[in-house]
Design an enzyme around this catalytic site. Structure first.
Site, short mmCIF file in Angstrom:
data_model
loop_
_atom_site.label_atom_id
_atom_site.label_comp_id
_atom_site.label_asym_id
_atom_site.label_seq_id
_atom_site.Cartn_x
_atom_site.Cartn_y
_atom_site.Cartn_z
N CYS A 148 0.66 -1.17 0.01
CA CYS A 148 -0.12 -0.14 0.10
C CYS A 148 0.85 1.18 -0.05
N LYS A 204 -2.26 6.98 -5.68
CA LYS A 204 -2.83 8.41 -5.42
C LYS A 204 -1.91 9.60 -5.61
N GLY A 250 0.44 -10.22 2.89
CA GLY A 250 -0.03 -9.71 1.52
C GLY A 250 -0.37 -10.33 0.50
N GLY A 280 -7.43 -5.92 -18.07
CA GLY A 280 -8.09 -5.98 -16.76
C GLY A 280 -8.81 -4.66 -16.62
N GLU A 296 -10.85 -6.06 -21.26
CA GLU A 296 -11.43 -6.79 -20.16
C GLU A 296 -12.22 -7.85 -20.63
N GLY A 319 -5.86 -8.57 -11.45
CA GLY A 319 -6.17 -9.26 -9.91
C GLY A 319 -4.83 -9.46 -9.17
N ASP A 369 -4.54 -9.06 2.94
CA ASP A 369 -4.92 -9.62 1.58
C ASP A 369 -4.57 -11.25 1.65
N HIS A 373 -24.83 23.31 3.99
CA HIS A 373 -25.09 24.05 2.48
C HIS A 373 -24.24 24.95 2.17
P1 FAD Z 1 0.67 -5.93 2.00
O1 FAD Z 1 0.58 -4.34 2.20
O2 FAD Z 1 0.80 -6.61 0.64
O3 FAD Z 1 2.03 -6.07 2.81
C1 FAD Z 1 2.66 -7.16 2.93
C2 FAD Z 1 4.30 -6.98 3.40
O4 FAD Z 1 4.69 -8.46 3.64
C3 FAD Z 1 5.04 -6.55 2.11
O5 FAD Z 1 5.88 -5.36 2.95
C4 FAD Z 1 6.08 -7.43 1.93
O6 FAD Z 1 7.30 -7.21 1.76
C5 FAD Z 1 6.09 -8.28 3.55
N1 FAD Z 1 6.48 -9.74 3.25
C6 FAD Z 1 5.67 -10.70 2.42
N2 FAD Z 1 6.31 -11.90 2.80
C7 FAD Z 1 7.34 -11.85 3.66
C8 FAD Z 1 8.20 -12.58 4.42
N3 FAD Z 1 8.07 -13.95 4.05
N4 FAD Z 1 8.90 -12.08 5.21
C9 FAD Z 1 9.02 -10.60 5.53
N5 FAD Z 1 8.18 -9.96 5.15
C10 FAD Z 1 7.23 -10.43 4.04
N6 FAD Z 1 -6.21 -0.42 -1.36
C11 FAD Z 1 -7.07 0.48 -0.78
O7 FAD Z 1 -7.83 0.27 0.09
N7 FAD Z 1 -7.07 1.60 -1.47
C12 FAD Z 1 -6.42 1.98 -2.30
O8 FAD Z 1 -6.23 3.10 -3.02
C13 FAD Z 1 -5.39 0.98 -3.04
N8 FAD Z 1 -4.81 1.19 -3.97
C14 FAD Z 1 -3.77 0.22 -4.43
C15 FAD Z 1 -3.16 0.38 -5.67
C16 FAD Z 1 -2.10 -0.33 -5.92
C17 FAD Z 1 -1.40 -0.25 -7.24
C18 FAD Z 1 -2.24 -1.77 -5.54
C19 FAD Z 1 -1.25 -2.67 -6.09
C20 FAD Z 1 -2.78 -1.96 -4.26
C21 FAD Z 1 -3.77 -0.93 -4.01
N9 FAD Z 1 -4.79 -1.24 -2.92
C22 FAD Z 1 -5.39 -0.24 -2.37
C23 FAD Z 1 -4.56 -2.53 -2.01
C24 FAD Z 1 -3.74 -2.47 -0.69
O9 FAD Z 1 -2.36 -2.09 -1.14
C25 FAD Z 1 -3.80 -3.95 -0.11
O10 FAD Z 1 -5.15 -4.27 0.06
C26 FAD Z 1 -2.90 -3.67 1.20
O11 FAD Z 1 -1.48 -3.22 0.92
C27 FAD Z 1 -2.79 -4.89 1.70
O12 FAD Z 1 -2.35 -5.02 2.95
P2 FAD Z 1 -1.58 -6.35 3.60
O13 FAD Z 1 -0.99 -5.64 5.16
O14 FAD Z 1 -2.32 -7.52 3.75
O15 FAD Z 1 -0.35 -6.70 2.73
P1 NAI Z 2 -9.64 -6.36 -9.89
O1 NAI Z 2 -9.79 -7.54 -9.58
O2 NAI Z 2 -10.02 -5.14 -9.47
O3 NAI Z 2 -9.66 -6.32 -11.56
C1 NAI Z 2 -9.37 -7.25 -12.40
C2 NAI Z 2 -10.16 -7.06 -13.74
O4 NAI Z 2 -9.28 -8.11 -14.57
C3 NAI Z 2 -11.56 -7.67 -13.58
O5 NAI Z 2 -12.29 -6.68 -14.21
C4 NAI Z 2 -11.32 -8.88 -14.26
O6 NAI Z 2 -12.77 -9.26 -14.93
C5 NAI Z 2 -10.42 -8.77 -15.35
N1 NAI Z 2 -9.88 -10.08 -15.55
C6 NAI Z 2 -9.39 -11.02 -15.24
N2 NAI Z 2 -8.60 -11.89 -15.92
C7 NAI Z 2 -8.71 -11.20 -17.13
C8 NAI Z 2 -8.05 -11.59 -18.29
N3 NAI Z 2 -7.25 -12.87 -18.43
N4 NAI Z 2 -8.05 -10.69 -19.44
C9 NAI Z 2 -8.79 -9.63 -19.11
N5 NAI Z 2 -9.26 -9.22 -18.23
C10 NAI Z 2 -9.22 -10.00 -17.05
O7 NAI Z 2 -7.76 -6.25 -9.97
P2 NAI Z 2 -6.67 -5.45 -10.10
O8 NAI Z 2 -7.12 -4.08 -10.82
O9 NAI Z 2 -5.37 -6.04 -10.64
O10 NAI Z 2 -6.43 -4.77 -8.69
C11 NAI Z 2 -6.06 -5.98 -7.57
C12 NAI Z 2 -6.84 -5.42 -6.29
O11 NAI Z 2 -5.75 -4.45 -5.83
C13 NAI Z 2 -8.17 -4.95 -6.44
O12 NAI Z 2 -9.25 -5.99 -6.45
C14 NAI Z 2 -8.38 -4.33 -5.12
O13 NAI Z 2 -8.58 -5.08 -4.30
C15 NAI Z 2 -6.99 -3.74 -4.85
N6 NAI Z 2 -6.68 -2.27 -5.37
C16 NAI Z 2 -7.72 -1.40 -4.77
C17 NAI Z 2 -7.71 0.10 -5.11
C18 NAI Z 2 -8.42 0.92 -4.58
O14 NAI Z 2 -9.04 0.47 -3.35
N7 NAI Z 2 -8.70 2.10 -5.02
C19 NAI Z 2 -6.60 0.41 -6.22
C20 NAI Z 2 -6.01 -0.59 -6.76
C21 NAI Z 2 -6.08 -1.97 -6.62
#
Ligand code: FAD
Ligand code: NAI
EC number: 1.8.1.4
Length: 468
Positions: A43, A52, A146, A182, A205, A274, A315, A447
């Site tokens: 994150c 963001k 995660g 996706g 998609e 995903g 996650d 408002h």
């Molecule tokens: P993570 O944040 O994935 O953290 C896991 C940590 O564990 C990592 O630092 C990793 O290095 C560490 N780790 C893994 N295995 C080991 C090990 N064996 N030993 C030591 N360390 C280890 N969610 C939102 O709610 N809002 C958003 O705007 C949003 N935007 C996103 C944008 C992108 C591009 C992506 C990819 C994700 C986004 N998400 C968003 C999803 C969000 O990032 C995740 O849901 C969140 O980070 C999950 O938190 P977590 O603590 O479960 O795991």
């Molecule tokens: P996603 O699950 O949001 O979207 C994946 C999309 O790919 C879906 O619409 C699915 O139908 C499509 N798809 C799956 N297989 C496909 C294929 N073979 N070909 C074409 N399309 C296919 O996953 P995304 O965007 O990768 O994000 C992963 C997760 O990270 C999200 O589900 C969300 O939980 C988190 N995230 C959250 C954000 C937020 O809260 N604003 C921002 C970014 C990520």
């Protein structure tokens, strides 16, 4: 290390670091093993925060180019300095991850740098980058490792021409054509960033709609809004192969149901279909920790795995892959461990897509309510009828409430519009308190604010909106 801990957390993302802090606040001796050079997980490092930062910067660029003139603000010579934009994003990440280091020091949490592996219940080994290893004794282990990018066979990520979200946060030059595989959260958010900065963007998609988890009506409105901005969509389409040359990638596409192939050429391809739980190198099989059918760590209602003393959140377990869901689980887990009886209401966890307009939702979609056979009513209010949205010049979208037809209890709320992500908080709070749509409709809203559209949509649920 001979120290013994009450809790060792593996992973310092929003789930892990928040669990560590709450556990420390409750008097536990806590260590957190993190293999990355910085705390904060996906994150803070390569997810929510940098995406963001770029959404904000690219929005400003687009505003300067296209929106300010309508407000009577003439700007000329607008130019993109991508290097500065990317450096600013990196600085935001660096500052915020240092903030987590500060919080660890403040709460006396030990950061063990290295890859954590469960040696047995009560034992974690941490192997540092230089190969040195230590064993940590602990009463409890929390897996908070995660998730990672879901791969697509035939489309190998190289983080240059075929990027995951991580590479898409640092493309050094605006691509002419970005193809996004996706149409979910990542594809639409990061696709928006690069479209605003000048790329042609095509989203491929698999399904016949984008953002499959969202209320269908809202998902369709988002699709229309993004298409109007110039994003192109190929729905019901799958990618079956990718062929690279030095300067381009040619994707082979097919209708999802099968049929004639076509080719699509891109400078850069973003793979965002995903994410999957990350459990590599953790020693789960040896420790006997069970996974579910989707390889997520299986836990009970108290985040306990089948092995006593080993827990998991975020996650890596079932449920929405969202930072705030991981955080809430971290808090609840630590409080349960301390003997408290907290509760997490999974029906009131909001979700936000940070495109513009934003989409925010909490509770059930209309499709879910219908499928559950619940009698329901719907109330809607468009931002075109909201004074503040008009004053701002940002009237795209609407608020939609779904309430129980008999009790009027709010079952869900879906907003597409300006700052929807901020607005949804009042509905999440209302749902936590079991509010009816009338409760929200009778609450005085300042408002002129965008939130008045929430109040009006709540009033509309009982057929009594005032300003439409
Ligand atoms: P993570 O944040 O994935 O953290 C896991 C940590 O564990 C990592 O630092 C990793 O290095 C560490 N780790 C893994 N295995 C080991 C090990 N064996 N030993 C030591 N360390 C280890 N969610 C939102 O709610 N809002 C958003 O705007 C949003 N935007 C996103 C944008 C992108 C591009 C992506 C990819 C994700 C986004 N998400 C968003 C999803 C969000 O990032 C995740 O849901 C969140 O980070 C999950 O938190 P977590 O603590 O479960 O795991
Ligand atoms: P996603 O699950 O949001 O979207 C994946 C999309 O790919 C879906 O619409 C699915 O139908 C499509 N798809 C799956 N297989 C496909 C294929 N073979 N070909 C074409 N399309 C296919 O996953 P995304 O965007 O990768 O994000 C992963 C997760 O990270 C999200 O589900 C969300 O939980 C988190 N995230 C959250 C954000 C937020 O809260 N604003 C921002 C970014 C990520």
């Amino acid at each position: 290390m001979t120290d013994s801990y009450d809790l060792v957390v593996i992973g310092s993302g929003p789930g892990g670091y928040i669990a560590a802090i709450r556990a420390a606040q409750l008097g536990m001796k806590v260590a957190c093993v993190e293999k990355n050079e910085r705390l904060g997980g996906t994150c803070l490092n390569v997810g929510c925060i940098p995406s963001k930062a770029l959404l904000q910067s690219s929005e400003k660029f687009e505003e300067a180019n296209h929106a300010l003139a309508a407000h009577g603000v003439q700007v000329s010579g607008v130019a993109l300095d991508l290097a500065t934009m990317l450096a600013r994003k990196d600085k935001v990440v660096s500052d915020i991850t240092k903030g987590v280091e500060f919080l660890f020091r403040k709460n006396k949490i030990t950061w063990v740098k290295g890859t954590g592996k469960i040696a047995a219940a009560g034992k974690v080994t941490a192997t540092a980058a230089d190969g040195t290893s230590q064993t940590i004794e602990t009463k409890n282990i929390l897996i908070a490792t995660g998730s990672d990018v879901m791969p697509l066979p035939g489309v190998e990520v190289d983080e240059k021409q075929i990027v995951s979200s991580t590479g898409a946060l640092e493309i050094p030059k605006v691509p002419k054509h970005l193809v996004v595989i996706g149409g979910g959260y990542i594809g639409l958010e990061l696709g928006s960033v690069w479209r605003r900065l000048g790329a042609e963007v095509t989203v491929v998609e698999f399904l016949d709609r984008i953002t499959p988890g969202l209320d269908l009506e809202v998902g369709k409105a988002l699709n229309r809004a993004l298409a109007k901005q110039g994003m192109q969509f190929k729905l019901s389409t799958k990618v079956t192969a990718a062929k690279k040359t030095k300067t381009s990638v040619t994707l082979t596409l097919e209708p999802a149901a099968g049929g004639d192939k076509e080719e699509l050429k891109a400078d850069v391809v973003l793979l965002s279909i995903g994410r999957r739980p990350y459990t590599d190198e953790l020693g789960l099989a040896e420790a006997g920790v069970e996974l579910d059918e989707r390889k997520r760590v299986k836990v009970d209602g108290h985040f306990q795995t089948n092995v006593p003393g080993i827990y998991a959140i975020g996650d890596v377990i079932a449920g929405a892959m969202l930072a705030h869901k991981a955080e809430e689980e971290g808090v609840v887990f630590a409080e349960i461990l301390a003997g408290q009886k907290p509760h997490l209401n999974y029906d009131a966890i909001p979700a936000v897509v940070y495109t513009w307009p934003e989409v925010a939702s909490v509770g059930k979609t209309e499709e879910e309510v219908k499928a559950a056979g619940i009698e329901y009513k719907v109330g809607k209010f468009p931002f075109t009828a909201n004074g503040r949205a008009k004053a701002n010049g940002d009237t795209e979208g609407f608020v939609k409430f779904i309430a129980d037809a008999k009790t009027d209890r709010v079952l869900g709320c879906h907003i597409i519009g300006p700052d929807a992500g901020t607005m949804i908080a009042e509905v999440a709070l209302a749902m936590e308190y079991g509010a009816s749509s009338e409760d929200i409709g009778r609450t005085c809203h300042a408002h002129p604010t965008l939130n008045e559209a929430v109040k009006e949509a709540a009033l509309a649920t009982s057929g009594l909106p005032l300003n439409i």
